[in-house]
Design a protein around this motif. Structure first.
Motif, PDB file in Angstrom:
ATOM      1  N   SER A 110      50.403 102.490 -64.155  1.00  7.68           N
ATOM      2  CA  SER A 110      51.089 102.433 -65.263  1.00  7.68           C
ATOM      3  C   SER A 110      50.295 102.151 -66.847  1.00  7.68           C
ATOM      4  N   ASN A 111      49.300 101.149 -66.654  1.00  3.80           N
ATOM      5  CA  ASN A 111      48.631 100.748 -67.720  1.00  3.80           C
ATOM      6  C   ASN A 111      47.464 101.464 -67.982  1.00  3.80           C
ATOM      7  N   LYS A 112      47.143 102.350 -67.153  1.00  2.00           N
ATOM      8  CA  LYS A 112      45.806 102.977 -67.250  1.00  2.00           C
ATOM      9  C   LYS A 112      45.855 104.177 -68.284  1.00  2.00           C
ATOM     10  N   LYS A 113      44.708 104.429 -68.759  1.00  2.00           N
ATOM     11  CA  LYS A 113      44.437 105.336 -69.763  1.00  2.00           C
ATOM     12  C   LYS A 113      43.876 106.363 -69.336  1.00  2.00           C
TER      13      LYS A 113
END
Length: 277
Positions: free
Chosen positions: A115-118
């Motif tokens: 969810s926090n990956k770019k």
């Protein structure tokens, strides 16, 4: 009237400005016609055919990429921890999965660990199919769209449930919808963090042995099979040889997991291998 005259003047000026472009286009068109006249008809037809085939191939590739499935099906016996895994994969929380589900849970989302990956991350359509024997026919609704199947096994209570686990897994592995598309299957040994849990190697060997020892029984007991599958009767193994998952037409692998502790890395790896951006 004066405004109309001005508009006509502007239109005439525009025509004068576009006249060189018109002449240039006519010259290009004339040159193109002369060039095509010099090409032998066979070469011209061949070039048109190559262009058509290339365009069709490119369109087919793009269509295939757009329609590639992102559905992962969670299934297994009741109480194995499928619903816990569903919520851990979705939002990292397991408390909502402590009650046995009687209806399929499904949702499309980015895995909680990503969810926090770019960058470009493809959402996963995850379906948790109830494991109760009366509700298993619902599985057939989702298998045709599946990119992968996660078959969840209770690693603690495995031995008493081994015959039922093997029978259900045999049913899945012999379905035409799974065999024809070679849908990969991950046997997820849940609750592996418990001291009394069996290892994934032990579970794999016991299921293979159970399928071999009770081959005829398992084959005769496939009650949750669709009409389409009945006309395409697939079986497992090689006649005269001890059964192994390596004999399956589709890939079958085994992994450890603990839904309640959030240890689902191997499950996530399986999902990402088969649902790619």
């Amino acid at each position: 009237m004066e405004g109309m005259e001005q508009w006509k003047d502007q239109l005439e000026q525009l025509k004068i400005q576009l006249e060189p472009w018109k002449i240039q286009l006519e010259q290009w068109l004339h040159q193109a016609i002369e060039y095509l006249d010099q090409i032998p008809p066979i070469q011209l037809y061949a070039a048109i055919a190559v262009l058509f085939i290339s365009t069709l191939l490119l369109f087919s590739i793009r269509l295939f990429k757009r329609t590639k499935s992102n559905t992962i099906v969670l299934t297994g016996l009741s109480g194995s921890g499928k619903t816990v895994l569903f919520y851990v994969l979705r939002d990292g929380s397991s408390h909502q999965g402590t009650v046995t589900s009687m209806e399929p849970n499904e949702g499309t989302f980015v895995l909680n660990s990503e969810s926090n990956k770019k960058g470009k991350i493809k959402s996963v359509h995850l379906v948790d199919v109830p494991g109760h024997s009366r509700l298993r026919p619902k599985l057939d609704e989702f298998l045709p769209q599946a990119a992968g199947i996660v078959f969840v096994v209770d690693a603690v209570e495995f031995l008493p449930s081994c015959p039922s686990v093997s029978e259900y897994l045999y049913d899945i592995l012999t379905k035409a919808s799974v065999v024809k598309k070679k849908i990969p299957v991950l046997i997820c040994c849940n609750k592996s963090d418990k001291v009394t849990a069996h290892t994934k190697e032990f579970i794999r060997k016991q299921i293979e042995k159970e399928m071999y020892d009770h081959y005829e029984k398992l084959r005769a007991s496939r009650s949750a099979i669709s009409a389409a599958d009945i006309s395409n009767d697939f079986t497992l193994g090689v006649s005269g040889e001890v059964f192994s998952f390596t004999q399956c037409r589709n890939a079958v692998t085994v992994a450890d997991a603990s839904g309640l502790k959030g240890e689902v890395a191997q499950v996530e790896q399986f999902i990402r291998e088969h649902v790619k951006p």
